[in-house]
Design an enzyme around this catalytic site. Structure first.
Site, PDB file in Angstrom:
ATOM      1  N   SER A 453       0.855  -1.186   0.000  1.00  0.00           N
ATOM      2  CA  SER A 453       0.000   0.000   0.000  1.00  0.00           C
ATOM      3  C   SER A 453       0.891   1.237   0.000  1.00  0.00           C
ATOM      4  O   SER A 453       1.774   1.376   0.846  1.00  0.00           O
ATOM      5  CB  SER A 453      -0.888   0.009   1.247  1.00  0.00           C
ATOM      6  OG  SER A 453      -1.684  -1.149   1.301  1.00  0.00           O
ATOM      7  N   CYS A 647      -7.302  -1.349   7.145  1.00  0.00           N
ATOM      8  CA  CYS A 647      -6.131  -1.874   6.444  1.00  0.00           C
ATOM      9  C   CYS A 647      -5.305  -2.708   7.415  1.00  0.00           C
ATOM     10  O   CYS A 647      -5.033  -2.283   8.542  1.00  0.00           O
ATOM     11  CB  CYS A 647      -5.275  -0.742   5.872  1.00  0.00           C
ATOM     12  SG  CYS A 647      -3.848  -1.343   4.927  1.00  0.00           S
ATOM     13  N   ASP A 692      -8.431  -2.772   2.714  1.00  0.00           N
ATOM     14  CA  ASP A 692      -7.185  -3.100   2.020  1.00  0.00           C
ATOM     15  C   ASP A 692      -6.465  -4.057   2.966  1.00  0.00           C
ATOM     16  O   ASP A 692      -5.695  -3.639   3.831  1.00  0.00           O
ATOM     17  CB  ASP A 692      -6.365  -1.825   1.780  1.00  0.00           C
ATOM     18  CG  ASP A 692      -5.073  -2.090   1.021  1.00  0.00           C
ATOM     19  OD1 ASP A 692      -4.814  -3.263   0.657  1.00  0.00           O
ATOM     20  OD2 ASP A 692      -4.304  -1.139   0.801  1.00  0.00           O
ATOM     21  N   TRP A 694      -4.836  -8.198   4.036  1.00  0.00           N
ATOM     22  CA  TRP A 694      -4.088  -9.354   3.578  1.00  0.00           C
ATOM     23  C   TRP A 694      -4.087 -10.408   4.675  1.00  0.00           C
ATOM     24  O   TRP A 694      -4.355 -10.111   5.843  1.00  0.00           O
ATOM     25  CB  TRP A 694      -2.653  -8.947   3.228  1.00  0.00           C
ATOM     26  CG  TRP A 694      -1.931  -8.277   4.354  1.00  0.00           C
ATOM     27  CD1 TRP A 694      -1.245  -8.876   5.363  1.00  0.00           C
ATOM     28  CD2 TRP A 694      -1.836  -6.862   4.601  1.00  0.00           C
ATOM     29  NE1 TRP A 694      -0.721  -7.925   6.217  1.00  0.00           N
ATOM     30  CE2 TRP A 694      -1.068  -6.681   5.776  1.00  0.00           C
ATOM     31  CE3 TRP A 694      -2.323  -5.731   3.938  1.00  0.00           C
ATOM     32  CZ2 TRP A 694      -0.782  -5.438   6.298  1.00  0.00           C
ATOM     33  CZ3 TRP A 694      -2.038  -4.484   4.470  1.00  0.00           C
ATOM     34  CH2 TRP A 694      -1.271  -4.336   5.623  1.00  0.00           C
TER      35      TRP A 694
END
Length: 695
Positions: A453, A647, A692, A694
């Site tokens: 990012s 995020c 965003d 992971w």
């Protein structure tokens, strides 16, 4: 008004044509071709003007089965290749692997009933198709889908198509397996016949490989019965031919020693820069942002001026890594290739549909160092395939056992996070010189760019991109302890050390070829491209925003707040800007601690920072707890249509934040828990809630 004579009209028309030509150059004509595509065509011996008609391609190459893939990181492509190989070796299918973006779909209504289509589809982001599957997905699921034969959806135009589908997803995401489920439904609606139940592999549960293996066996059984296929003993059939070129050396101009395409080889790198063609960008600044010695977090500034690369706040930057020298040496050594590491090889597809995954001629060293994911996880199927090439009978039996016994494989390989060279070393210290290099090319994924990012604002620094990256290291205990190091983050750490005067950087005992092929990276350059994201600030800066980003998850929010501070300084009205940030201790890993104070000066009371420190006291505190404590403020801003951003870690933090937000909404508004969850889902659908994340 004066009359226009013929000459006047001719001159005016000529000027009009010239003006249109000038302003449409690069859009409708004079479009630069992708240099990487050209280099791959050369590498595979393919001819220009390759057909986009999949049926024509299958007929030309004598294929009766095509495996389409939609892949973002290369994993779906790897599974597609494995299905194609197994279909060929076990059942005699004439298979080909096809990238969805390489073909058109309007003629699928003419797909013959004696052929088979397989779809291996990864779900990306928030239920989105991967970049190469966007056009196919929009076509096949469209309300007004129409085919070349003139049939509409209600005519069941795909009645002749037999298909199989396998999806790759992560259950920590809201829209788990959205792509394969939607495509499966669309194909069935259009009349296609699914041969076997669609498979789903779950990366979130860490069971992707076993899910695939468990799905494919009954699938092959059903397929064999319905298409009258006979199973035979599977024998390795190479997809690629590897030829050693003793007449060439690594110094020969035509030999690729890590360059990604022909333009880079010839020193004529030019755009467009993208996932096929990186820009070799200078690193203009690098520094540590942790204050402890046993952990590293890097801040880097990448200069993209003059490259025509552009980004918007919230986008991602892709870093193209190289493998660590230690792992390259290990791989070469166990295969008995150390003495021939700089031997030039040509790699060619033995089938017209096979794509060589890197440009050739190259060397063993360059292929392994720059193009093969040699540190990636190992599949049980791959280990079983290598048993036939073991140096002795005991090693062969051990490899066969690892391939057959999933619990034994989990204990010895998966739980130890071993890469393929480490597996071979532990099975036998003897050289595995009988292993064909072709099977390594076919079975090991292509080394993929890693995405970060962007932690800067394009409004503030449009030609300089910031990266914030924690250097990864996993210590695996056991009788033979293993330390797994992040491929790309340690590469970046080596570059940082080089920039700060270390002549021979070796982060965590690793060395990297940081000067790049033929020293083209000059020690302080890194190959990159930009990937655009939907993770975006509201277009109206007066709209309030709430951000949740612990650890390096704060990266895009640094860019968001940097942008809002600049807008406030410019006199624009900026809405309430709330950040929930967490780390272990404020004295160790509080990222950008001083910067938040600077932004506070520019934004005033508009900006509020709420912190959570998990190791500061005996009582661990996380961002979701701070979010719950500020329930009144959060709900007030949501009522004002604030955008909500998360995020970081998908598996725990992001999931818990979503739950807490639903609880805040239900409790503050006197609603049921179910209604609160429903409103959070509605926020996601309307893009008011953005992630965003992971795993």
């Amino acid at each position: 008004m004066a009359q226009l004579d013929t000459l006047d009209l001719i001159v005016l028309i000529a000027l009009l044509i010239g003006t249109i030509a000038y302003f449409t150059k690069g859009t409708y004509w004079g479009i630069p071709k992708d240099p990487y595509a050209a280099s791959f065509a050369n590498a595979n011996g393919a001819k220009a003007g390759r057909t986009r008609n999949i049926l024509e391609k299958m007929d030309e190459s004598g294929k009766n089965a095509v495996v389409f893939y939609g892949s973002q990181t290369g994993t779906a492509e790897d599974y597609a290749s494995r299905l194609a190989k197994e279909g060929s070796s076990r059942f005699g299918l004439k298979t080909m692997v096809a990238d969805l973006e390489d073909y058109d779909y309007e003629n699928l209504d003419a797909f013959p009933d004696d052929k088979l289509a397989m779809f291996v589809l990864a779900t990306y982001g928030e239920g989105e198709p991967t970049d190469n599957a966007v056009d196919f997905f929009e076509f096949i699921t469209g309300d007004d889908v129409s085919f070349s034969g003139g049939s509409a959806a209600e005519d069941r135009p795909l009645a002749n198509m037999k298909y199989i589908a396998f999806g790759l997803g992560n259950n920590t995401y809201e829209h788990y397996q959205a792509l394969v489920r939607k495509v499966d439904a669309a194909l069935s609606k259009l009349g296609a016949l699914r041969i076997s139940a669609a498979g789903e592999g779950d990366d979130g549960a860490g069971t992707m490989e076993e899910d695939f293996l468990a799905w494919k066996e009954p699938m092959w059984t059903e397929l064999a019965a319905k298409m009258n296929l006979e199973e035979r003993e599977a024998v390795y059939e190479p997809v690629f031919g590897v030829t050693e070129r003793e007449e060439l050396s690594a110094d020969t101009n035509e030999v690729y020693v890590g360059e990604p395409n022909k333009n880079h080889l010839e020193g004529k790198s030019k755009g467009p820069y993208n996932s096929h063609n990186p820009y070799i960008a200078p690193i203009v600044e690098s520094r540590e942002v942790f204050t402890v010695k046993d952990r590293n977090c890097l801040h880097m500034e990448i200069d993209v001026s003059g490259s025509n690369l552009t980004y918007q706040t919230g986008d991602h930057i892709a870093v193209w890594p190289t493998n660590a020298g230690k792992e390259v040496d290990r791989f070469l050594n166990i295969l008995g290739l150390s003495d021939r590491r700089h031997m030039v090889i040509s790699v060619k597809g033995l089938d017209s549909t096979a794509r060589v995954p890197f440009p050739t001629p190259t060397t063993y060293d360059a292929a392994i160092r720059y193009h093969m994911e040699i540190c990636g996880p190992v599949s049980r199927q791959f280990v079983a395939a290598l048993a036939a090439f073991a140096p002795d009978e005991a090693s062969k039996n051990e490899m066969a056992r690892l391939g057959d016994d999933k619990d034994y494989f989990k204990e010895k390989v998966s739980n130890q996070y071993l890469n393929i060279a480490q597996v071979l070393e532990r099975v036998s210290e003897a050289k595995w010189a009988n292993v064909p290099f072709s099977i390594m090319i076919e079975s090991i994924q292509k080394l993929q760019p890693r995405y970060y990012s962007i932690s800067s604002s394009s409004l503030v620094q449009k030609s300089k991109i910031s990266i914030t990256a924690v250097v990864e290291e996993v210590r695996v205990p056991g009788s033979k302890p293993n330390i797994v190091k992040g491929v790309t983050t340690n590469y970046l750490l080596a570059l940082k050390q080089k920039q700060h005067g270390d002549a021979n950087p070796d982060p965590h005992g690793l060395t990297y070829a940081i000067t790049g092929p033929r020293n083209k990276y000059d020690g302080c350059h890194v190959p990159v491209h930009v990937r655009h994201s939907n993770f975006k600030l509201p277009s109206d800066p007066s709209k309030p925003i709430i951000m949740v980003g612990p650890g390096s998850g704060v990266a895009p929010f640094r860019g968001f707040i940097q942008e809002r501070a600049a807008q406030a300084k410019a006199g624009e009205k900026v809405g309430k800007t709330i950040l929930f940030y967490g780390c272990r201790k404020p004295s160790e890993d509080f990222l950008y601690k001083d910067e938040w104070e600077t932004y506070k000066e520019a934004l005033g009371d508009t900006f509020e920072l709420f912190t959570a420190f998990s190791r500061e006291t005996d009582q661990k505190v996380y961002v979701q707890q701070r979010l719950s404590e500020q329930a009144a403020l959060v709900d007030e801003l949501l009522q004002k249509k604030a955008n909500f951003y998360v995020c970081g870690d998908a598996s725990n933090m992001a999931r818990e934040v979503s739950v807490v937000l639903g609880q805040i909404i239900s409790s503050r508004r006197g609603l049921s828990t179910e209604k609160g969850e429903e409103l959070v889902k509605s926020m996601r659908s309307s893009n008011q809630y953005q992630e965003d994340v992971w795993s």
